[in-house]
Design an enzyme around this catalytic site. Structure first.
Site, short mmCIF file in Angstrom:
data_model
loop_
_atom_site.label_atom_id
_atom_site.label_comp_id
_atom_site.label_asym_id
_atom_site.label_seq_id
_atom_site.Cartn_x
_atom_site.Cartn_y
_atom_site.Cartn_z
CG ASP A 70 2.77 8.38 5.67
OD1 ASP A 70 1.56 8.61 5.48
OD2 ASP A 70 3.49 7.84 4.82
CE1 TYR B 94 1.26 4.99 -0.68
CE2 TYR B 94 3.52 5.36 -1.37
CZ TYR B 94 2.38 5.79 -0.71
OH TYR B 94 2.38 6.99 -0.07
CG HIS C 224 -0.33 13.08 6.09
ND1 HIS C 224 -0.90 12.12 6.89
CD2 HIS C 224 0.63 12.42 5.37
CE1 HIS C 224 -0.34 10.95 6.67
NE2 HIS C 224 0.60 11.10 5.76
#
Length: 312
Positions: free
Chosen positions: A103, A230, A290
């Site tokens: 990720d 983020y 994922h």
């Protein structure tokens, strides 16, 4: 799991990073987790690699799990992961390592190999290919309800997550990210509303796993996870050279929602994938999502071990 040992490595005067380790082989492998993951997400790989004669190491990033939070949250960035990785490699006296990133952990794995190629034997990434440094263009093609846009917005995600206990937030994100569609809410929804309360966990993710993740995030909370990655996605790394020259393996589940991100398919298939990573092997796992390393651990373990053995 009892075989995995735990310690803390001090960075600077006061910051302690949690490090999990197993094995005593001559060749070391350092794992870099994603979100909502933690060192624990590599449990299957760490044990398999140790049994094959490798030294397996995973750490919690600053503000994740058992590691201390950054001293100034608003200044936390991707550079912290790169600096902490170098510090851990030095503190454990590891002249060269293999890096395995999943990720958003793929980004520091790739960048570290560009900045410190003399310390990296090879890079394995899961879920996210090498994306050349630069500003994101997602805002031009994805709607306002795209989960990353929502999680970058101060206050909104805190209110969304705050409606639930931490264990439920982790549960919902695991369910969302196990799907093959990009999580996008409509105008009157929040991201957590995309998961119905009675939705079962993925078959490969147990209640015990959820309890472990929940306990770790109870300690750390989500503040640093929202900042890194983020709210610091747009940080631009000014690299003179952005080519990953070490051997590289990219593993991707064919049902991974990330494959539907704009431009990502070009970076995973065909020659464009090798423009910045010339020594790249790409392997697709047909039913993989994922969380492919937790979903199909034996298959992923074999792919990683074959790569490590080839480049040892």
């Amino acid at each position: 799991m009892d075989r995995i040992q735990h310690k803390f490595v001090k960075v600077g005067d006061a910051l302690n990073l949690h490090v999990a380790e197993i094995g005593s082989g001559e060749n070391a492998v350092v794992f870099l987790h994603g979100f909502p993951e933690i060192w624990y997400s590599w449990r299957h790989q760490m044990i398999a690699l140790a049994d094959a004669g490798f030294r397996a190491i995973a750490f919690d990033y600053r503000g994740y799990g058992l590691s201390d939070p950054p001293p100034q949250l608003e200044k936390a960035s991707w550079s912290d992961i790169l600096n902490d990785l170098l510090h851990i490699v030095q503190a454990l006296h590891l002249p060269k390592v293999f890096l395995v990133g999943k990720d958003f952990g793929a980004r520091p794995a790739h960048l570290f190999s560009v900045l410190h190629p003399e310390r990296v034997l090879g890079v394995v990434t899961l879920g996210v290919p090498f994306v050349p440094p630069g500003p994101s263009l997602f805002h031009k093609v994805l709607p306002e309800g795209f989960y990353i846009f929502r999680w970058k917005e101060p206050g909104r995600v805190e209110a969304d997550f705050g409606r639930f206990d931490i264990k439920t937030v982790v549960r919902n994100i695991y369910i969302l990210f196990s799907r093959s569609e990009i999580p996008i809410a409509n105008e009157k929804q929040e991201i957590m509303d995309l998961v119905e309360p009675d939705t079962p966990l993925p078959l490969w993710f147990t209640e015990e796993d959820l309890a472990t993740y929940g306990a770790l995030y109870e300690k750390s909370g989500f503040k640093n996870a929202l900042q890194v990655p983020y709210r610091s996605f747009d940080k631009v790394f000014n690299l003179q050279d952005s080519v990953v020259r070490v051997p590289a393996l990219f593993i991707l589940g064919e049902k991974d929602y990330f494959l539907k991100f704009p431009g990502i398919e070009d970076l995973t298939k065909g020659e464009k994938a090798r423009e910045h990573v010339p020594n790249l092997e790409v392997t697709f796992i047909p039913e993989g999502t994922h969380f492919v390393q937790e979903q199909f651990p034996e298959q992923v373990n074999r792919l990683i071990l074959d790569f490590l053995t080839k480049h040892t």
